[in-house]
Write an enzyme that holds these catalytic residues in place. Structure first.
Site, PDB file in Angstrom:
ATOM      1  N   HIS A 109      10.159  17.430  -8.126  1.00 41.10           N
ATOM      2  CA  HIS A 109      11.606  17.174  -8.100  1.00 41.10           C
ATOM      3  C   HIS A 109      11.799  15.655  -8.235  1.00 41.10           C
ATOM      4  O   HIS A 109      10.926  14.883  -7.832  1.00 41.10           O
ATOM      5  CB  HIS A 109      12.123  17.663  -6.743  1.00 41.10           C
ATOM      6  N   ASP A 149       5.988  17.267  -0.097  1.00 38.82           N
ATOM      7  CA  ASP A 149       7.398  17.613  -0.235  1.00 38.82           C
ATOM      8  C   ASP A 149       7.522  19.097   0.111  1.00 38.82           C
ATOM      9  O   ASP A 149       7.155  19.973  -0.679  1.00 38.82           O
ATOM     10  CB  ASP A 149       7.855  17.342  -1.680  1.00 38.82           C
ATOM     11  N   GLN A 202      10.926  23.207  -0.228  1.00 43.89           N
ATOM     12  CA  GLN A 202      11.020  24.635  -0.572  1.00 43.89           C
ATOM     13  C   GLN A 202       9.977  25.479   0.149  1.00 43.89           C
ATOM     14  O   GLN A 202       9.816  26.656  -0.164  1.00 43.89           O
ATOM     15  CB  GLN A 202      10.880  24.824  -2.091  1.00 43.89           C
ATOM     16  N   LYS A 258      18.545  23.312   3.920  1.00 48.47           N
ATOM     17  CA  LYS A 258      17.926  24.389   3.142  1.00 48.47           C
ATOM     18  C   LYS A 258      17.305  25.441   4.060  1.00 48.47           C
ATOM     19  O   LYS A 258      16.589  26.329   3.608  1.00 48.47           O
ATOM     20  CB  LYS A 258      16.844  23.822   2.220  1.00 48.47           C
ATOM     21  N   CYS A 294      17.029  19.147 -11.178  1.00 45.33           N
ATOM     22  CA  CYS A 294      16.511  17.842 -10.736  1.00 45.33           C
ATOM     23  C   CYS A 294      15.006  17.729 -10.972  1.00 45.33           C
ATOM     24  O   CYS A 294      14.279  17.136 -10.164  1.00 45.33           O
ATOM     25  CB  CYS A 294      16.828  17.578  -9.267  1.00 45.33           C
TER      26      CYS A 294
HETATM   27  N1  C6P Z   1      16.340  20.833  -4.635  1.00 47.97           N
HETATM   28  C1  C6P Z   1      17.565  22.505  -5.903  1.00 47.97           C
HETATM   29  O1  C6P Z   1      18.589  23.090  -6.244  1.00 47.97           O
HETATM   30  P1  C6P Z   1      17.595  17.113  -0.845  1.00 47.97           P
HETATM   31  O2  C6P Z   1      18.598  17.191  -1.936  1.00 47.97           O
HETATM   32  O3  C6P Z   1      17.224  15.710  -0.520  1.00 47.97           O
HETATM   33  O4  C6P Z   1      17.946  17.933   0.351  1.00 47.97           O
HETATM   34  O5  C6P Z   1      16.276  17.813  -1.424  1.00 47.97           O
HETATM   35  C2  C6P Z   1      15.620  17.260  -2.518  1.00 47.97           C
HETATM   36  C3  C6P Z   1      14.516  18.141  -2.980  1.00 47.97           C
HETATM   37  C4  C6P Z   1      13.212  17.682  -2.927  1.00 47.97           C
HETATM   38  N2  C6P Z   1      12.181  18.454  -3.301  1.00 47.97           N
HETATM   39  C5  C6P Z   1      12.351  19.701  -3.752  1.00 47.97           C
HETATM   40  C6  C6P Z   1      11.153  20.511  -4.112  1.00 47.97           C
HETATM   41  C7  C6P Z   1      13.646  20.221  -3.844  1.00 47.97           C
HETATM   42  O6  C6P Z   1      13.804  21.465  -4.292  1.00 47.97           O
HETATM   43  C8  C6P Z   1      14.742  19.440  -3.470  1.00 47.97           C
HETATM   44  C9  C6P Z   1      16.156  19.938  -3.611  1.00 47.97           C
HETATM   45  C10 C6P Z   1      17.646  21.458  -4.817  1.00 47.97           C
HETATM   46  O7  C6P Z   1      16.468  22.740  -6.408  1.00 47.97           O
HETATM   47  C11 C6P Z   1      18.763  20.499  -5.062  1.00 47.97           C
HETATM   48  S1  C6P Z   1      18.481  19.463  -6.459  1.00 47.97           S
END
Ligand code: C6P
Length: 417
Positions: free
Chosen positions: A122, A199, A202, A225, A365
């Site tokens: 991401h 990371d 997910q 999430k 993203c």
């Molecule tokens: N992915 C998706 O719709 P934030 O936005 O900081 O809470 O998370 C960022 C992020 C980082 N790593 C991974 C693997 C992610 O999936 C995400 C967030 C969302 O896929 C929003 S772009």
């Protein structure tokens, strides 16, 4: 154990909502999840009965708020099996968590050092490292994916060397769904003397994750999430690592002593939480952790696997559908990204939306990954504990109808004939 989704759904007021007169089918859980009334009520109760700043005043409300805020750290520590609250930094999301780690590690990098990432990251786990590499004159290297959407582990091992200082990678891809072999990658980083950054945006919300078992140095995830409120996230760091981590923000609460000339930092984790924190968010996140633990992370993982299996099977039956990531549901998290018949993902998402089904269409993203796959983006359905087998069926049936519609030529209105 099978999840009682009927009972679970009663806890989520939003799931009763109708969109365009149709029952909402919410399949955008990888972006953010819905919140149970237990989380909403915990936050209401904070604002109604003990709203106050933390770690500052001695009055009763502040004592109660401080206790709840510190307890929330404790709860999250237990949830991922960290040593204690000194290893848990509250942030606003995964992005901020990774930035704190990258910002600090960048100070120790020098020319010739290497940061290993993967092709399925991401933007949140690419851009901070690009900036760190630029500042230090370090080099980025990418672990490649194979045709099945999994990491080529042989190639990954081949690029980790004595020059590697950081290995930062996603536990579960938000596009491919692939569950990476985190333990093996962390061990490879350690052997090379590199720092591992996981990371877990997910993974932590969807499956049991045990930081001691994984052995990672840092781990980032988002509270929003995992049934928690927006504006909540976590940076886990091994105590030894966080002790060496330089704050990204400076100011109130993160200090132990300040003179006109200089300052000393507070103890962990407060040194990395400058300013008035999101107390209501922390209280909500603690309630979310309680909720998830009551259901059981292994049960949630199993439930999502069942839904993914349904979706994968039905999608494979639709002609001209390209599904990304491993074919085997056991190798994936609970999400499925695909393209249909050359249609733009935004159009497919809009058709699904018209049927009350919320999915996400776009690059998710992860633009470098999309480019690698040769696509502008994809449509993605992502599941959670409250989704039902009927919803997975409804989603795929609707998609079959959309596929059939897209095959027919667009009708020309009478007035234009
Ligand atoms: N992915 C998706 O719709 P934030 O936005 O900081 O809470 O998370 C960022 C992020 C980082 N790593 C991974 C693997 C992610 O999936 C995400 C967030 C969302 O896929 C929003 S772009």
């Amino acid at each position: 154990m099978r999840l009682n989704t009927k009972k679970i759904r009663e806890d989520f007021p939003i799931l009763k909502k109708k969109v365009y007169g149709k029952p909402l089918v919410y399949l955008d859980n990888a972006a953010t999840t819905q919140k149970p009334r237990q989380v909403i009520q915990a936050m209401d109760s904070y604002y109604e009965s003990y709203n106050s700043n933390v770690h500052r005043a001695v009055h009763k409300l502040s004592q109660e708020a401080t206790q709840a805020y510190d307890d929330a750290h404790e709860k999250v520590a237990e949830f991922i099996n960290a040593e204690g609250i000194e290893e848990i930094v509250f942030t606003k999301n995964t992005t901020e968590s990774i930035n704190i780690a990258a910002n600090s590690l960048a100070r120790h990098l020098k020319k010739g050092d290497e940061i290993v990432l993967t092709q399925m990251e991401h933007h949140s786990n690419i851009v901070p490292w690009q900036q760190a590499a630029k500042k230090a004159g370090a080099k980025l290297r990418y672990a490649e994916i194979n045709n099945n959407g999994e990491l080529d582990m042989q190639q990954l091992h081949s690029i980790i060397s004595k020059n590697t200082k950081v290995v930062a990678f996603t536990h579960v891809s938000n596009v491919l769904g692939t569950i990476n072999q985190a333990k093996e990658i962390v061990a490879a980083a350690k052997e090379a003397g590199a720092i591992s950054v996981l990371d877990a945006a997910q993974s932590v919300p969807h499956m049991p994750v045990n930081v001691k078992e994984l052995g990672c140095d840092f781990m980032a995830f988002s509270g929003h999430k995992m049934l928690g409120p927006t504006g909540t996230g976590v940076l886990y760091g091994r105590k030894e690592m966080l002790e060496k981590t330089e704050p990204m923000l400076y100011g109130g609460d993160m200090i132990s002593e300040v003179s006109f000339e200089d300052a000393k930092w507070n103890e962990l984790p407060w040194k990395l939480e400058a300013g008035t924190p999101n107390v209501a968010g922390a209280v909500g996140l603690a309630a979310a952790v309680d909720y998830l633990q009551k259901i059981g992370m292994e049960n949630i993982h199993g439930h999502e696997r069942m839904l993914t299996r349904i979706a994968l099977k039905r999608l494979q039956g639709i002609k001209d559908v390209a599904v990304y990531g491993p074919k085997d549901a056991a190798k994936r998290g609970g999400l499925v990204a695909f393209n249909l018949n050359g249609a733009h993902p935004h159009d497919v998402s809009a058709f699904l939306d018209a049927a009350g089904i919320a999915v996400r269409g776009g690059h998710h993203c992860a633009m470098p990954l999309a480019r690698l796959l040769g696509i502008a983006g994809s449509t993605r359905a992502s599941f959670y504990l409250y989704n039902t087998a009927e919803e997975a069926e409804k989603f795929t049936e609707t998609l079959e109808e959309i596929a059939a519609k897209l095959k027919k030529p667009t009708p020309i209105p009478e007035s234009r004939k």
